[in-house]
Design an enzyme around this catalytic site. Sequence first.
Site, PDB file in Angstrom:
ATOM      1  CB  SER B  45      -0.949   0.059   1.156  1.00  0.00           C
ATOM      2  OG  SER B  45      -1.919   0.995   1.176  1.00  0.00           O
ATOM      3  CD  GLU B  46      -0.630   3.660  -3.620  1.00  0.00           C
ATOM      4  OE1 GLU B  46      -0.762   2.259  -3.472  1.00  0.00           O
ATOM      5  OE2 GLU B  46      -1.480   4.131  -4.119  1.00  0.00           O
ATOM      6  CG  ASN B  47      -1.202   4.246   2.760  1.00  0.00           C
ATOM      7  OD1 ASN B  47      -1.275   3.150   2.210  1.00  0.00           O
ATOM      8  ND2 ASN B  47      -1.741   4.090   4.103  1.00  0.00           N
TER       9      ASN B  47
END
Lengths: 234, 208
Positions: B45-47
């Site tokens: 998840s790119e966060n």
Amino acid sequence: MKKVYGSAAEALDGLLFDGMTIAAGGFGLCGIPELLIDAMVESGVKDLTIASNNCGVDGFGLGKLLDTKQIKKMMSSYVGENAEFMRQYLSGELELEFNPQGTLAERMRAGGAGIPGFYTKTGVGTVVAEGKEVKTFRGEDYILEEGIFADLSIVKAWKADTTGNCVFRKTARNFNPPAAMCGKICVMEVEEIVQPGELDPDHIHLPGIFVHRIIKGEHEKRIEQRTVRKREEA
Amino acid sequence: MPWDRNQMAARAAQELEDGMYVNLGIGIPTLVANYVGDKEITLQSENGMLGMGPFPFEGEEDPDLINAGKQTITELPKTSYFDSSMSFAMIRGGKIAAAILGAMEVAENGDLANWMIPGKLVKGMGGAMDLVAGVGRVIVVMDHTNKHGESKVLKECTLPLTGKGVVDRIITNLGVLDVVEGGLRIVETAEGVTEEELRAATLATIVD
């Protein structure tokens, strides 16, 4: 040097001026510096340029600074959660510079690391590349992106010791470390302040050298999309 | 019968191999996680998270634990957390094996448009431009035509691009196409869809 301050307003005292550039941590409403944003609303400082992945929601987070029209320009990757943002943007009151999310994070990190520019393949051949230098490395095109050098960083961590060494919690880390690094001064709000030695030096996420002022407070931590599964499905 | 959303997600899951680190976009791509079976897939998840778990049980939501769609999620024993610059270091650095993304338009040269419709509400590209520029393989999952029945598989994109020449494979409700030299190559058609039907719904050049 004393880094711990009694309130967000005290911690921001003498640091705010109209037209300044601020780097803010957080992703959506996760890991945002709620207390420092509230204090900035109170201060009335205006014409702000803010580098932050998002701009809060209506009435919460950076959305509060939109409601009071204190923001002149946003540098963000995604602003879709905010009706007031769209209204001000479409009416021309608010400037917006879209940055790909990874480019925004790296621009902050680079600024904080003393790197004024770097080449990336993100955005090559898109509107993001317009007006930017293109350079070929190993047969591929890359565009020049500039580091962000902010006047002030406002960030949120989970725990810090009194010297500013800090740890973040889960995905609330997000943009906070790079945002903290790229400001001339970094003010951090935390949920708990501990004494030096209480945090394992091997487990520090951001060393205290990047953190100049610290406050502790209660956070609302609003959830943007509450998604759950039923127990029977387990 | 063309594939439905779940069948498209199941077909996309076949693209994933044991041990892969993968980033799934919002919408149909999110459903791909339901069809990986016994394969050990680690979701990014790119966060700032590797090893994304399912949604939490009611009452166990943690505001400090969300995915890139800002939904509450859970962690797994293998989970790691990191900041956004580290997250995009692994994306841009080619460490993520594949991204499965939705799209508004794909062109025969692999151009992808999925972030902006001029004159409409513009929300931003988020991490999509970094993902398509950096990951090992870009797989698009989308309906073959839009709600007006017009093809989304084009000779050239009409919308602002997310990435140029970035798409490797397109999975639609009508079948699977690969981006190859000179155009698109049909890999397979959905059960009950003929090659003629797929060709008729496609504006892009199809090569053999």
